[in-house]
Scaffold this active site. Structure first.
Site, mmCIF file in Angstrom:
data_model
loop_
_atom_site.group_PDB
_atom_site.id
_atom_site.type_symbol
_atom_site.label_atom_id
_atom_site.label_comp_id
_atom_site.label_asym_id
_atom_site.label_seq_id
_atom_site.Cartn_x
_atom_site.Cartn_y
_atom_site.Cartn_z
ATOM 1 N N ASP A 53 -6.586 20.268 36.367
ATOM 2 C CA ASP A 53 -6.785 18.873 36.794
ATOM 3 C C ASP A 53 -6.268 18.623 38.207
ATOM 4 O OD1 ASP A 53 -4.087 19.041 36.438
ATOM 5 O OD2 ASP A 53 -3.892 17.217 35.241
ATOM 6 N N LYS A 57 -4.651 2.602 76.755
ATOM 7 C CA LYS A 57 -5.587 2.781 75.626
ATOM 8 C C LYS A 57 -5.429 1.635 74.625
ATOM 9 C CE LYS A 57 -4.667 5.443 71.864
ATOM 10 N NZ LYS A 57 -4.305 6.665 71.126
ATOM 11 N N GLY A 110 -10.024 13.404 68.132
ATOM 12 C CA GLY A 110 -10.335 13.826 69.502
ATOM 13 C C GLY A 110 -10.709 12.668 70.417
#
Ligand code: R5P
Length: 310
Positions: A34, A190, A222
């Site tokens: 499992d 960013k 990336g």
């Protein structure tokens, strides 16, 4: 002192053992049908100091659970003390609540590792240094910077280099490499509209005609690096290299790097990417085993780890 490995990065564990002229503890890590993980230590480790080596890399949940169960098995086998050597500390990116009603996975994982029975943690380039404070046990955070600096000095011949942080959070890391190489620093502004998506707003610093070295802790999808490299080229950079400690490289990341303007992406082997990146010309892997092995030796002999970075 003995070394035990999980399944996440056996080549790295073997190289660390080789550096230390040691052997890995005989153990079996299996799965029930499992999916539950089952660990058995097949030799006596009573009274030994044990270093369990396991990255929390993909499949992160399985690898984390394996680490916790290994620590538990070691504790129940009367190890004298247990050091969790976590070359890539996954789940570290959620280290605070950036929006309401989210979890802080870095804190939960730190609690789990401590609760399982670890006495010490050794890791490399933690996403944020303050995660050390999530633990009430010693944490040795090693840096890949000296390895990157040696490689850059040997392989990048340009006299006009600038180190670049791909976001504000990475400034300290990029500055550390810049200091060794004696070069200036630029910062990419960013923004993340959503998890997994990144957008460059601006570049702070003059990169025109320069050889840019982007420095970061993680390359995952990336997006951050590829977008940053394009923004640098658009602003007149001559060429772009990237030195990134942990090659998470999920999804299409390798393909994105192949097609990008990045001349070379250099990562370490904290994550085993052998199959993903073999024959990719603009990705190179630098070994981290000597640094980690040396840190383990020093911890074991109770000598200074920080001296490694002087
Ligand atoms: C973010 O703060 C990290 O330092 C990395 O820049 C980020 O995790 C990279 O993710 P991706 O490659 O998916 O853009």
């Amino acid at each position: 002192m003995k070394l035990l490995t999980g399944n996440s990065n056996k080549p790295l564990s073997k190289n660390i053992a080789k550096y230390l002229k040691s052997k890995l503890v005989n153990s079996s890590i299996k799965k029930f049908s499992d999916g539950e993980i089952y660990i058995e230590i097949n030799e006596n480790i009573r009274g030994n100091s044990i270093f369990i080596i396991q990255s929390i890399s993909s499949p992160a949940n399985d690898n984390l659970m394996e680490l916790l169960l290994c620590i538990d098995a070691l504790k129940r086998s009367s190890a004298k003390n247990i050091t969790a050597v976590i070359p890539y500390f996954g789940y570290a990116r959620q280290d605070r609540k950036v929006v309401p009603r989210t979890s802080i996975s870095a804190k939960l994982v730190s609690n789990l590792i401590t609760k399982a029975g670890a006495d010490r943690v050794v890791t490399v380039d933690l996403h944020a240094g303050q995660i050390q404070g999530f633990f009430d046990i010693p944490v040795d955070n090693l840096f890949a910077t000296p390895i990157f600096a040696r490689h850059a000095k040997k392989n990048i011949k340009s006299k006009n280099i600038i180190c670049v942080a791909p976001d504000v959070g990475g400034t300290e890391r990029a500055r550390a490499l810049g200091k060794i190489l004696n070069v200036e620093l630029a910062i990419v502004d960013k923004r993340r509209p959503k998890p997994g998506q990144s957008k460059v707003m601006n570049v702070i610093g003059n990169v025109k005609g320069k050889t840019c070295i982007i420095v970061d802790d993680i390359i995952d999808s990336g997006g951050t690096i590829v977008n940053a490299a394009k923004a640098l080229k658009d602003r007149g950079a001559k060429e772009v290299y990237a030195y990134i400690t942990h090659g998470v490289l999920s999804g299409e990341a390798v393909d994105k790097i192949k097609k990008s303007v990045i001349k070379k992406l250099v990562v370490t082997d904290t994550i085993d990417n052998h199959d993903k990146i073999k024959n990719v010309k603009n990705i190179e892997v630098l070994p981290i085993s000597a640094l980690m092995g040396e840190a383990i030796k020093r911890i074991s002999n109770s000598t200074s780890v920080s001296d490694l970075f002087k």
